[in-house]
Design an enzyme around this catalytic site. Structure first.
Site, mmCIF file in Angstrom:
data_model
loop_
_atom_site.group_PDB
_atom_site.id
_atom_site.type_symbol
_atom_site.label_atom_id
_atom_site.label_comp_id
_atom_site.label_asym_id
_atom_site.label_seq_id
_atom_site.Cartn_x
_atom_site.Cartn_y
_atom_site.Cartn_z
ATOM 1 C CG HIS A 122 -0.435 0.345 2.518
ATOM 2 N ND1 HIS A 122 -0.302 1.643 2.979
ATOM 3 C CD2 HIS A 122 0.006 -0.446 3.520
ATOM 4 C CE1 HIS A 122 0.177 1.622 4.207
ATOM 5 N NE2 HIS A 122 0.379 0.380 4.564
ATOM 6 C CG ASP A 134 2.257 1.904 7.909
ATOM 7 O OD1 ASP A 134 1.397 2.194 8.763
ATOM 8 O OD2 ASP A 134 2.011 1.231 6.885
ATOM 9 C CD GLU A 168 -3.047 -0.962 5.155
ATOM 10 O OE1 GLU A 168 -2.753 0.190 5.534
ATOM 11 O OE2 GLU A 168 -3.054 -1.937 5.917
ATOM 12 C CD GLU A 169 -2.093 2.986 7.239
ATOM 13 O OE1 GLU A 169 -2.743 2.403 8.117
ATOM 14 O OE2 GLU A 169 -0.862 2.895 7.148
ATOM 15 C CG ASP A 197 1.620 -2.714 5.490
ATOM 16 O OD1 ASP A 197 0.410 -2.808 5.779
ATOM 17 O OD2 ASP A 197 2.322 -1.718 5.780
HETATM 18 N N1 DTR Z 1 -1.962 -2.680 9.181
HETATM 19 C C1 DTR Z 1 -0.652 -2.206 8.784
HETATM 20 C C2 DTR Z 1 0.433 -2.492 9.796
HETATM 21 C C3 DTR Z 1 0.376 -3.879 10.312
HETATM 22 C C4 DTR Z 1 0.007 -4.244 11.556
HETATM 23 N N2 DTR Z 1 0.108 -5.606 11.662
HETATM 24 C C5 DTR Z 1 0.524 -6.115 10.478
HETATM 25 C C6 DTR Z 1 0.748 -7.412 10.080
HETATM 26 C C7 DTR Z 1 1.151 -7.650 8.760
HETATM 27 C C8 DTR Z 1 1.312 -6.580 7.867
HETATM 28 C C9 DTR Z 1 1.073 -5.251 8.300
HETATM 29 C C10 DTR Z 1 0.670 -5.047 9.599
HETATM 30 C C11 DTR Z 1 -0.701 -0.728 8.550
HETATM 31 O O1 DTR Z 1 -0.862 0.016 9.508
HETATM 32 O O2 DTR Z 1 -0.549 -0.328 7.382
HETATM 33 ZN ZN ZN Z 2 -0.413 1.833 8.800
HETATM 34 ZN ZN ZN Z 3 0.968 -0.306 6.330
#
Ligand code: DTR
Ligand code: ZN
Ligand code: ZN
Ligand code: CA
Length: 436
Positions: A122, A134, A168-169, A197
């Protein structure tokens, strides 16, 4: 010498390396041919992409979030690099929270269109910061791997497709939109999706998604070869863009260096870094800048991505079987000049050409991105094979699969090549048609 004489070729079943049982349902039985080795992904190139994404955020209110100018600038930045490298790119738009979102899809020309290997990340950040770890980290590493495919002239057996997801967020919006709008028949062609990611966390862990066993093993073996222990990513499937692909039965995998969870003493013992501290203390914060990256983790994961792409896309090396018509006469290609042709005269084939006509091209050239390469059927119909793709890489040595079913088979088929840029030049070394 023009030897357009039909001859039957029995394929030597030289299967390429790995038993991608989780992806293809087949396994290598013959002594494996060596799969092309992935190149090293230059860390400096990946970090330059992060610097560029940081500059974009700085110039656009400090973030690259969905619906903000910084996100559109980010997607335009990535698209421009891929277009220049010869990718076929598509911007897919969607609406979320009242704002237009964008997915970028980039296809590398060639490979079996019925066996697609995808990799993605993303590209959006949260609103509170530039989102360099991120997820600039995943986006930059996937971008540099895609550029490495182009500049290396790698000709994967599978078709390579890359994706950069929006929103994605906000809840995996862009990747969900892509998968939900991918026709069932197209979904079936996707043999694997690799997700990246957060792969440069400042206090990194080395986590491998524990979904498809073949993909998981590919990554674990790579890190084991470096003497690096990995753990399976246990934070839950729904946490990133692999989830929509997994939900429709596509094999998935990926890498992760950790977010807001805390590194344990045992993990610090294994990986270094600081126990009792989160893997990324700037997760979803304004301090997620280019300073929030561990170079070693980013470098190792970028190289692991390339290893997986090269390994999982090198399918069989079995040459096409059937009746071959070939012209091996060298034809010089004038530098930045007129088009030249190599001709094969097809005779004795009943009816029309097949939907999977194998077009073997062997062009020696020092800058393949100069070249426009077409197949011209006996009636003059033109089928584009390569259009200024591959950048500065040398040569085009590839078997293209062309749907020529609307063409009568017998007659004079031509490979037409034109060099459209000065300095580098070369020649047609061979042109071959195989009728199954
Ligand atoms: N959700 C993602 C960060 C994240 C948190 N746990 C995982 C596990 C596997 C991949 C990503 C993530 C974000 O904040 O973009
Ligand atoms: Zn994130
Ligand atoms: Zn992320
Ligand atoms: Ca040239």
């Amino acid at each position: 010498m023009n030897i357009s004489v039909p001859r039957r070729v029995t394929a030597v079943a030289a299967l390429a390396a790995l038993a991608l049982a989780g992806l293809t349902g087949t396994s290598a039985t013959a002594s494996p041919a060596a799969a092309a080795a992935a190149p090293d992904i230059p860390l400096a190139n990946v970090k330059q992409h992060l610097t560029d994404l940081q500059s974009i955020a700085t110039a656009n209110g400090g973030n690259r979030a969905h619906g903000r100018t910084g996100y559109k600038a980010s997607i335009d930045f990535v698209k421009a690099k891929l277009d220049a490298a010869g990718y076929t790119t598509t911007l897919q738009t969607f609406t979320s929270s009242g704002a237009t979102g964008y997915n970028l899809i980039a296809d590398w020309p060639g490979g079996d269109p019925n066996q697609v290997l995808m990799a993605g990340s993303h590209l959006d950040s949260v609103t509170s910061g530039p989102g360099i770890n991120d997820n600039g980290s995943g986006s930059a590493a996937v971008l540099e791997t895609a550029l490495a495919v182009a500049r290396s002239g790698y000709q994967p057996s599978k078709h390579l497709r890359f994706g950069w997801w929006g929103a994605e967020e906000l809840g995996l919006i862009g990747s969900k939109y892509y998968v939900n709008n991918l026709p069932t028949a197209e979904r079936a062609k996707v043999k694997g999706y690799l997700n990246f990611d957060m792969i440069g966390s400042p206090n990194p862990g080395y986590f491998v998604y524990d979904d498809d066993p073949t993909i998981e093993k590919t990554f674990k073996d790579y890190f084991a070869g470096l003497g690096i222990a990995t753990e399976i990513e246990t934070e839950g499937d729904g946490r990133s863009d692999h989830a929509p692909f997994k939900n429709v039965g596509i094999p998935v995998g990926g890498l992760f260096t950790g977010a807001d969870y805390v590194k344990t003493a045992a993990q610090a013992q294994k990986w270094g870094g600081t126990s009792g501290q989160s893997f990324d203390r700037c997760y979803h914060s304004s301090c997620d800048t280019t300073a929030n990256i561990n170079d070693t983790a980013l470098d190792r994961n970028s190289d692991a991505i390339a290893h997986a792409i090269w390994t999982l896309s090198s399918g069989t090396t079995t040459p096409p079987t059937g009746t071959v018509f070939e012209n091996t006469a060298d034809v010089s290609i004038p530098d930045n000049g007129a088009a030249v042709t190599s001709t094969v005269n097809v005779t004795g084939v009943t009816g029309n050409a097949p939907s999977n006509l194998a077009v073997g091209v062997d062009i020696v050239h020092t800058y393949r991105g100069d070249l426009v390469v077409d197949l011209v059927a006996p009636d003059g119909s033109v089928y584009s094979l390569s259009n200024r793709s591959g950048g500065s890489a040398d040569n085009i040595v590839q078997t293209f699969t062309v749907n020529a079913s609307s063409e009568v088979a017998n007659g004079a088929w031509k490979l037409r090549v034109q060099d459209k840029a000065s300095i580098d030049t070369g020649y047609i070394s061979g042109f071959k048609l195989t009728f199954p």
